[in-house]
Motif scaffolding. Sequence first.
Motif, mmCIF file in Angstrom:
data_model
loop_
_atom_site.group_PDB
_atom_site.id
_atom_site.type_symbol
_atom_site.label_atom_id
_atom_site.label_comp_id
_atom_site.label_asym_id
_atom_site.label_seq_id
_atom_site.Cartn_x
_atom_site.Cartn_y
_atom_site.Cartn_z
ATOM 1 N N PRO A 31 -3.691 17.485 -22.491
ATOM 2 C CA PRO A 31 -3.366 15.406 -22.707
ATOM 3 C C PRO A 31 -2.917 15.074 -21.117
ATOM 4 C CG PRO A 31 -2.898 16.061 -25.081
ATOM 5 C CD PRO A 31 -2.806 17.124 -24.036
ATOM 6 N N LEU A 32 -1.895 15.687 -20.648
ATOM 7 C CA LEU A 32 -0.812 15.363 -19.568
ATOM 8 C C LEU A 32 -1.635 15.139 -18.280
ATOM 9 C CD1 LEU A 32 1.917 15.632 -18.559
ATOM 10 C CD2 LEU A 32 2.038 17.282 -17.933
ATOM 11 N N LYS A 33 -3.044 16.481 -18.720
ATOM 12 C CA LYS A 33 -3.885 16.415 -17.604
ATOM 13 C C LYS A 33 -4.803 15.069 -17.352
ATOM 14 C CE LYS A 33 -6.260 20.335 -16.302
ATOM 15 N NZ LYS A 33 -6.745 21.268 -16.286
ATOM 16 N N LEU A 34 -5.087 14.207 -18.467
ATOM 17 C CA LEU A 34 -5.953 13.352 -18.531
ATOM 18 C C LEU A 34 -6.005 12.302 -18.187
ATOM 19 C CD1 LEU A 34 -7.967 14.458 -22.026
ATOM 20 C CD2 LEU A 34 -8.601 14.869 -19.198
ATOM 21 N N ILE A 35 -4.346 12.361 -18.677
ATOM 22 C CA ILE A 35 -2.880 11.279 -18.201
ATOM 23 C C ILE A 35 -2.850 10.959 -16.611
ATOM 24 C CG2 ILE A 35 -0.491 10.653 -18.414
ATOM 25 C CD1 ILE A 35 -0.610 11.687 -21.285
ATOM 26 N N GLY A 36 -2.404 12.260 -16.160
ATOM 27 C CA GLY A 36 -2.611 12.265 -14.260
ATOM 28 C C GLY A 36 -4.168 11.863 -13.725
ATOM 29 N N CYS A 37 -4.974 12.042 -13.827
ATOM 30 C CA CYS A 37 -6.554 11.799 -14.305
ATOM 31 C C CYS A 37 -6.271 10.453 -13.749
ATOM 32 C CB CYS A 37 -7.590 12.697 -14.830
ATOM 33 S SG CYS A 37 -8.714 12.174 -14.179
ATOM 34 N N ALA A 38 -5.875 9.313 -14.867
ATOM 35 C CA ALA A 38 -6.000 8.132 -15.462
ATOM 36 C C ALA A 38 -4.872 7.262 -13.916
ATOM 37 C CB ALA A 38 -5.635 7.936 -17.112
ATOM 38 N N ILE A 39 -3.467 7.719 -14.297
ATOM 39 C CA ILE A 39 -3.028 6.871 -13.844
ATOM 40 C C ILE A 39 -3.305 7.481 -11.707
ATOM 41 C CG2 ILE A 39 -0.231 7.652 -12.418
ATOM 42 C CD1 ILE A 39 0.176 8.569 -15.306
ATOM 43 N N LYS B 211 0.790 -1.028 -0.422
ATOM 44 C CA LYS B 211 0.132 -0.245 -0.205
ATOM 45 C C LYS B 211 0.764 0.809 0.117
ATOM 46 C CE LYS B 211 -4.650 -1.234 1.463
ATOM 47 N NZ LYS B 211 -5.519 -0.879 2.722
ATOM 48 N N TRP B 212 2.223 1.513 0.877
ATOM 49 C CA TRP B 212 3.321 2.206 0.466
ATOM 50 C C TRP B 212 3.151 2.241 -0.976
ATOM 51 C CZ3 TRP B 212 3.284 6.027 3.624
ATOM 52 C CH2 TRP B 212 3.357 5.718 5.296
ATOM 53 N N LEU B 213 3.839 0.998 -1.624
ATOM 54 C CA LEU B 213 4.011 1.794 -3.042
ATOM 55 C C LEU B 213 3.294 1.887 -4.056
ATOM 56 C CD1 LEU B 213 6.076 -1.708 -3.381
ATOM 57 C CD2 LEU B 213 7.210 0.461 -3.294
ATOM 58 N N ALA B 214 1.809 1.495 -3.371
ATOM 59 C CA ALA B 214 0.454 2.120 -4.419
ATOM 60 C C ALA B 214 0.219 3.580 -4.041
ATOM 61 C CB ALA B 214 -0.728 1.229 -3.872
ATOM 62 N N LEU B 215 0.558 4.096 -3.279
ATOM 63 C CA LEU B 215 0.451 5.658 -2.917
ATOM 64 C C LEU B 215 1.287 6.464 -4.614
ATOM 65 C CD1 LEU B 215 0.700 6.324 0.719
ATOM 66 C CD2 LEU B 215 -1.187 6.004 -0.707
ATOM 67 N N ILE B 216 2.577 5.895 -4.745
ATOM 68 C CA ILE B 216 3.227 6.363 -6.027
ATOM 69 C C ILE B 216 2.158 7.151 -6.833
ATOM 70 C CG2 ILE B 216 5.053 6.609 -7.152
ATOM 71 C CD1 ILE B 216 6.997 5.287 -5.013
ATOM 72 N N PRO B 217 1.885 5.879 -7.550
ATOM 73 C CA PRO B 217 0.960 6.836 -8.991
ATOM 74 C C PRO B 217 -0.547 7.350 -8.163
ATOM 75 C CG PRO B 217 0.660 4.652 -7.926
ATOM 76 C CD PRO B 217 1.847 4.509 -7.405
ATOM 77 N N VAL B 218 -0.819 7.634 -7.028
ATOM 78 C CA VAL B 218 -1.785 8.034 -6.836
ATOM 79 C C VAL B 218 -1.668 10.073 -6.281
ATOM 80 C CG1 VAL B 218 -3.972 8.827 -4.419
ATOM 81 C CG2 VAL B 218 -3.120 6.272 -5.589
ATOM 82 N N ILE B 219 -0.244 10.100 -5.488
ATOM 83 C CA ILE B 219 0.077 11.146 -5.841
ATOM 84 C C ILE B 219 0.368 11.895 -7.259
ATOM 85 C CG2 ILE B 219 1.520 12.978 -4.390
ATOM 86 C CD1 ILE B 219 1.452 10.865 -2.270
ATOM 87 N N GLY B 220 1.094 10.991 -7.577
ATOM 88 C CA GLY B 220 2.138 11.470 -9.362
ATOM 89 C C GLY B 220 0.640 11.269 -9.870
ATOM 90 N N GLY B 221 0.056 10.757 -10.640
ATOM 91 C CA GLY B 221 -1.122 11.004 -11.065
ATOM 92 C C GLY B 221 -1.685 11.991 -10.952
ATOM 93 N N VAL B 222 -2.296 12.986 -9.918
ATOM 94 C CA VAL B 222 -2.685 14.516 -10.257
ATOM 95 C C VAL B 222 -1.867 15.260 -9.392
ATOM 96 C CG1 VAL B 222 -4.013 16.015 -8.065
ATOM 97 C CG2 VAL B 222 -4.214 13.318 -7.814
ATOM 98 N N VAL B 223 -0.551 15.428 -9.758
ATOM 99 C CA VAL B 223 0.666 15.728 -10.454
ATOM 100 C C VAL B 223 0.381 16.554 -11.766
ATOM 101 C CG1 VAL B 223 3.081 16.514 -9.444
ATOM 102 C CG2 VAL B 223 1.941 15.611 -8.226
ATOM 103 N N LEU B 224 0.699 15.177 -12.118
ATOM 104 C CA LEU B 224 0.511 15.739 -13.514
ATOM 105 C C LEU B 224 -0.889 16.059 -13.938
ATOM 106 C CD1 LEU B 224 1.518 12.065 -14.463
ATOM 107 C CD2 LEU B 224 3.159 14.090 -15.094
ATOM 108 N N ALA B 225 -1.934 15.930 -13.469
ATOM 109 C CA ALA B 225 -3.178 16.697 -13.427
ATOM 110 C C ALA B 225 -2.836 17.711 -13.770
ATOM 111 C CB ALA B 225 -4.210 15.652 -12.937
ATOM 112 N N SER B 226 -2.347 18.192 -12.866
ATOM 113 C CA SER B 226 -2.469 19.924 -12.765
ATOM 114 C C SER B 226 -1.055 20.037 -12.650
ATOM 115 C CB SER B 226 -2.523 19.694 -10.557
ATOM 116 O OG SER B 226 -3.316 18.920 -9.974
ATOM 117 N N LEU B 227 0.013 19.595 -13.799
ATOM 118 C CA LEU B 227 0.425 20.614 -15.032
ATOM 119 C C LEU B 227 0.634 22.247 -15.131
ATOM 120 C CD1 LEU B 227 3.774 18.190 -14.790
ATOM 121 C CD2 LEU B 227 3.571 19.563 -12.966
ATOM 122 N N GLY B 228 -0.474 21.049 -15.526
ATOM 123 C CA GLY B 228 -0.995 22.536 -17.117
ATOM 124 C C GLY B 228 -1.456 23.330 -16.462
#
Length: 394
Positions: A367-375, A213-230
């Motif tokens: 597109p980066l926001k959508l990719i981050g949302c999916a991740i 579960k610790w490792l599963a937190l990585i894509p959760v946080i990373g996905g939101v970061v990617l979705a918000s970069l724009g």
Amino acid sequence: MAPSLPRRSAVALRAVCALAACAAVTLPLALNFAAPAPTVHSQTSLAGSRATGQTPLSLRGSASAPLRVKLQAEATAESPAKKGGIDFALLTYFVLWYLGNYYYNITNKLALTAAGGATGFPMTIATLQLGVGCIWALLLWGYPDARSLPSITFDDYKKTLLVGLTSAGAHAASVFALSAGAVSFGQIVKAAEPAFAALIGVIFYASKVSTAKWLALIPVIGGVVLASLGELSFAWSALITAGIANVFAAFKANENKKLMTTTGLKDRMGSVGNQFAITMINSFLFCLPLMLITEGSKLGQFWSLALKSKAVLYNLIFSGLWFYAYNELATLTIKKTNAVTQSVANTAKRVIVIVGVAIVMGESLAPLKLIGCAIGIGGVFLYSIIDDLVKGKK
């Protein structure tokens, strides 16, 4: 030790991510009370709205929506969930929680912007939002058959103070972060909340979180970061206050869970709704002196502005109602899940809020926001089933 996530909770959490994303966009369009086209970011748009006889926000009729959300949650809490399959009670909590937070973000940002942003009255707005929630809670207690009064003792009440303090800190810091920077940037920083909740739970509450579960937190946080970069708009004040909000929120989640499991206290409270109402009142009482200290000298200016600007007054009231509604629903979800699970669901909610607000308000979806949302949402799915997957391979 924090309880592990039940299988039905995992199924509900996976199902709600897709359902809430659709509902957050289609429902406001169907009911025609979504965010206004004029976003009150300039005097020009505000003047144009007055010239046409329209208010700066098109949320008319939504004042009753928090009531519907509240009553539905109360009714659902009384009905037993089905064993096995999808937990429809938990599914309802998640969907309404997501929608309530969606509208809170819109009205809160509009109120802050219309009142001058970070240099305006963020602490006053944060405190009065809690005040609106207190009035709503008192009305529910006073209205016949709406909600029975708790039968707690003074010692019981003292146990609720820490939850109220952490709730006040999380709310005030979050409002400051949103007043100092863009909503997207605040969501980026607050995306780290699951890590805060897990770390604080392990250190201070003897919780156990598996390595998977610790490792599963990585894509959760990373996905939101990617979705918000724009939409990234860096500000140190927003970064610091959002981080402080994460710390308070993590303690609040664990203290809330601890309070609910106190022997006998739950029965004396009468309902989860009563517990949250007391938390809201305590939070208001903690924020009130801080508001008077930091912005007390400007209260006359604020009242004058609120009476002249419907954008400030209406969005303040609506944001207070939405804040009460979605937080009570969040409290109901904690009853069925652990603190880290609620924080992960909170992260997925932020992805939905970012994308949903962008669609409704006509903002671009890179597109980066959508990719981050999916991740990000994929990370939530992984988190909810990772322990079962690992056990299945052993």
